[in-house]
Design a protein around this motif. Structure first.
Motif, PDB file in Angstrom:
ATOM      1  N   ALA A  96     -57.806  -3.439  65.898  1.00 18.95           N
ATOM      2  CA  ALA A  96     -58.792  -2.525  66.495  1.00 18.95           C
ATOM      3  C   ALA A  96     -59.794  -2.020  65.462  1.00 18.95           C
ATOM      4  CB  ALA A  96     -58.116  -1.352  67.194  1.00 18.95           C
ATOM      5  N   SER A  97     -60.009  -2.801  64.404  1.00 13.23           N
ATOM      6  CA  SER A  97     -60.974  -2.473  63.339  1.00 13.23           C
ATOM      7  C   SER A  97     -60.589  -1.251  62.517  1.00 13.23           C
ATOM      8  CB  SER A  97     -62.392  -2.277  63.908  1.00 13.23           C
ATOM      9  OG  SER A  97     -62.895  -3.468  64.454  1.00 13.23           O
ATOM     10  N   GLU A 104     -48.695 -13.020  72.476  1.00 16.09           N
ATOM     11  CA  GLU A 104     -48.172 -11.705  72.086  1.00 16.09           C
ATOM     12  C   GLU A 104     -49.251 -10.815  71.467  1.00 16.09           C
ATOM     13  OE1 GLU A 104     -45.147 -10.488  72.661  1.00 16.09           O
ATOM     14  OE2 GLU A 104     -44.736 -12.323  73.782  1.00 16.09           O
ATOM     15  N   LEU A 105     -50.479 -11.308  71.419  1.00 18.18           N
ATOM     16  CA  LEU A 105     -51.524 -10.609  70.668  1.00 18.18           C
ATOM     17  C   LEU A 105     -51.770  -9.193  71.175  1.00 18.18           C
ATOM     18  CD1 LEU A 105     -53.756 -10.773  68.481  1.00 18.18           C
ATOM     19  CD2 LEU A 105     -55.293 -11.593  70.285  1.00 18.18           C
ATOM     20  N   VAL A 106     -52.038  -9.041  72.452  1.00 14.59           N
ATOM     21  CA  VAL A 106     -52.363  -7.718  72.992  1.00 14.59           C
ATOM     22  C   VAL A 106     -51.173  -6.761  72.884  1.00 14.59           C
ATOM     23  CG1 VAL A 106     -52.961  -6.453  75.106  1.00 14.59           C
ATOM     24  CG2 VAL A 106     -54.260  -8.491  74.451  1.00 14.59           C
ATOM     25  N   PRO A 107     -49.964  -7.166  73.291  1.00 14.04           N
ATOM     26  CA  PRO A 107     -48.840  -6.231  73.152  1.00 14.04           C
ATOM     27  C   PRO A 107     -48.572  -5.819  71.705  1.00 14.04           C
ATOM     28  CG  PRO A 107     -48.246  -8.029  74.615  1.00 14.04           C
ATOM     29  CD  PRO A 107     -49.572  -8.386  74.016  1.00 14.04           C
ATOM     30  N   VAL A 108     -48.661  -6.740  70.773  1.00 15.86           N
ATOM     31  CA  VAL A 108     -48.400  -6.395  69.372  1.00 15.86           C
ATOM     32  C   VAL A 108     -49.461  -5.439  68.851  1.00 15.86           C
ATOM     33  CG1 VAL A 108     -48.412  -7.297  67.006  1.00 15.86           C
ATOM     34  CG2 VAL A 108     -47.018  -8.406  68.756  1.00 15.86           C
ATOM     35  N   TYR A 127     -57.196   4.023  71.220  1.00 12.59           N
ATOM     36  CA  TYR A 127     -58.236   3.007  71.438  1.00 12.59           C
ATOM     37  C   TYR A 127     -58.763   3.194  72.848  1.00 12.59           C
ATOM     38  CZ  TYR A 127     -54.447   0.525  73.837  1.00 12.59           C
ATOM     39  OH  TYR A 127     -53.420   0.204  74.677  1.00 12.59           O
ATOM     40  N   GLY A 128     -60.019   2.909  73.030  1.00 12.14           N
ATOM     41  CA  GLY A 128     -60.662   3.173  74.308  1.00 12.14           C
ATOM     42  C   GLY A 128     -60.241   2.212  75.399  1.00 12.14           C
ATOM     43  N   ASP A 129     -60.328   2.671  76.643  1.00 17.36           N
ATOM     44  CA  ASP A 129     -60.005   1.815  77.783  1.00 17.36           C
ATOM     45  C   ASP A 129     -60.935   0.612  77.865  1.00 17.36           C
ATOM     46  OD1 ASP A 129     -57.911   3.403  78.584  1.00 17.36           O
ATOM     47  OD2 ASP A 129     -59.104   4.558  80.023  1.00 17.36           O
ATOM     48  N   ARG A 130     -62.114   0.717  77.251  1.00 19.26           N
ATOM     49  CA  ARG A 130     -63.066  -0.387  77.292  1.00 19.26           C
ATOM     50  C   ARG A 130     -63.164  -1.122  75.947  1.00 19.26           C
ATOM     51  NH1 ARG A 130     -68.021   0.801  77.992  1.00 19.26           N
ATOM     52  NH2 ARG A 130     -68.571  -1.068  79.164  1.00 19.26           N
ATOM     53  N   LYS A 131     -62.166  -0.919  75.083  1.00 16.51           N
ATOM     54  CA  LYS A 131     -62.128  -1.620  73.803  1.00 16.51           C
ATOM     55  C   LYS A 131     -61.936  -3.110  74.052  1.00 16.51           C
ATOM     56  CE  LYS A 131     -61.410  -2.757  69.484  1.00 16.51           C
ATOM     57  NZ  LYS A 131     -61.509  -4.196  69.771  1.00 16.51           N
ATOM     58  N   ALA A 132     -62.801  -3.936  73.452  1.00 13.52           N
ATOM     59  CA  ALA A 132     -62.710  -5.387  73.628  1.00 13.52           C
ATOM     60  C   ALA A 132     -61.292  -5.872  73.354  1.00 13.52           C
ATOM     61  CB  ALA A 132     -63.687  -6.089  72.681  1.00 13.52           C
ATOM     62  N   ILE A 133     -60.802  -6.746  74.197  1.00 11.25           N
ATOM     63  CA  ILE A 133     -59.488  -7.389  74.142  1.00 11.25           C
ATOM     64  C   ILE A 133     -58.366  -6.422  74.512  1.00 11.25           C
ATOM     65  CG2 ILE A 133     -57.908  -8.869  72.836  1.00 11.25           C
ATOM     66  CD1 ILE A 133     -60.834  -9.916  73.123  1.00 11.25           C
ATOM     67  N   LEU A 134     -58.342  -5.215  73.925  1.00  6.65           N
ATOM     68  CA  LEU A 134     -57.192  -4.324  74.052  1.00  6.65           C
ATOM     69  C   LEU A 134     -57.309  -3.306  75.175  1.00  6.65           C
ATOM     70  CD1 LEU A 134     -56.447  -3.535  70.291  1.00  6.65           C
ATOM     71  CD2 LEU A 134     -55.515  -5.366  71.730  1.00  6.65           C
TER      72      LEU A 134
END
Length: 363
Positions: free
Chosen positions: A216-217, A248-252, A264-271
């Motif tokens: 998330a930068s 597993e990218l998003v859950p990790v 992290y925001g609800d509109r954060k890219a990918i997450l």
């Protein structure tokens, strides 16, 4: 291109943060399961906490544990004694940084760097090098540094203040490739101008061997190239998953952020939860037939979840397709009645909407 995750070291340097050793260790184990080949969790010379992190992780991960160190013997000793797989030492290389940060001449910097690399090797460590402010350094000066440390496997060029865009990153790397083997080159970008991920992708196309990324930068100021964005962009657009367990990218990544107490925001890219949520009548109707109509990728491919929402905005086409999915004959009267029911009961998810149709409109 291989990835080095710097979330835990960079994030810990943000104002007001003080991650615990246990938080860092738990996050490294998650990133290791994800398949990230290098993880830089700590700067051991800063204190006992970071020395403990490296010591606890040493020899227990598939990922190489990278410890940061200034080009000073005491920093290197702290990293080696903690058991780091890699000691990444850094020096400033631009004229501005040499004058205002290092207070040293270029010749003094080169001596400092070569002696640090030799000391890492003498201590039995594996050296990597980061060149601070490299993207604001003259080409000839960069080549000189590479020539001075020919046996270092990775030399990372840092855009330390996030001052470069893809155009200048590409031209810098293309020119550097005429004099330096890019299989030795890594990159480290900051997102001050919103170019962190784009710059990493440009470096990938140029043929660099490694890139620093963070979940998330997270990182100083605007942060670094986002791990999840770089992985998804390479996988979707370039057909390269970078060796990451993509499902597993998003859950990790979400777990790392939760462990660190980072939002992290609800509109954060990918997450973000909302980036794969659709409610527009036109959109949902099309996506009932083919989700790729209005999605760049299937969220499930990266461990995410698509959510179609039905309610007041659902049109006749959407209502008809939902009825058909429920096995109900979708004549005009039934479609109109179901559309009214959705407006009254919504918003509903896909399964809920189909259940409503089944419950109230099946003979």
């Amino acid at each position: 291109m291989q990835l080095t995750d710097v979330t835990l070291r960079e994030g810990d340097q943000m104002p007001g943060r003080e991650y615990t050793a246990d938080q860092k260790i738990e996050c490294v184990r998650s990133l290791d399961d994800l398949g990230v080949p290098f993880v830089q969790p700590a700067f051991p010379a800063t204190g006992e906490k970071d020395r403990t992190v490296v010591s606890e992780l040493s020899g227990t991960t598939d990922a190489e544990i990278v410890a940061l160190a200034r080009a000073l013997e005491r920093d290197i000793d702290a990293a080696v004694d903690a058991g780091a797989d890699v000691v990444e030492t850094f020096v400033s290389v631009s004229d501005r940084h040499l004058e205002h940060l290092l207070d040293a001449s270029r010749e003094e910097m080169l001596t400092m760097l070569t002696e640090a690399v030799d000391y890492i090797v003498d201590r039995g460590g594996t050296p990597h090098v980061t060149l601070a402010d490299a993207f604001r350094t003259d080409h000839e000066d960069l080549v000189e540094v590479f020539d001075a440390i020919p046996n270092v496997p990775f030399v990372t060029l840092a855009d330390s203040v996030g001052a470069r865009t893809p155009a200048t990153v590409g031209s810098t790397l293309d020119r550097l490739g005429d004099d330096v083997d890019l299989s030795r080159v890594g990159v480290h970008f900051h997102d001050d101008m919103g170019c962190g991920t784009a710059n990493a992708l440009t470096a990938y196309q140029a043929g660099v061997a490694k890139a620093d990324v963070s979940v998330a930068s997270l990182g100083e100021r605007a942060g670094n190239s986002a791990l999840e964005e770089v992985v998804v962009a390479c996988a979707v657009d370039l057909g390269d998953d970078l060796g990451i367990e993509t499902d597993e990218l998003v859950p990790v990544c979400r777990n790392v952020l939760d462990t660190l107490g980072e939002a992290y925001g609800d509109r954060k890219a990918i997450l973000g939860e909302e980036i794969s949520e659709h409610e527009s009548g036109i959109h949902t109707a099309a996506m009932l037939s083919d989700p790729a109509t209005l999605e760049p990728f299937d969220p499930a491919a990266f461990g995410g979840e698509r959510r179609l929402v039905f309610g007041n905005s659902t049109g006749k086409d959407g209502a008809r397709k939902l009825l058909e999915r429920a096995g109900i004959e979708a004549d005009d009267a039934t479609v109109s009645a179901f559309k009214s029911a959705l407006a009254e009961r919504g918003p509903l998810g896909l399964d809920e909407a189909v259940a409503l149709a089944t419950r109230e409109f099946r003979d």
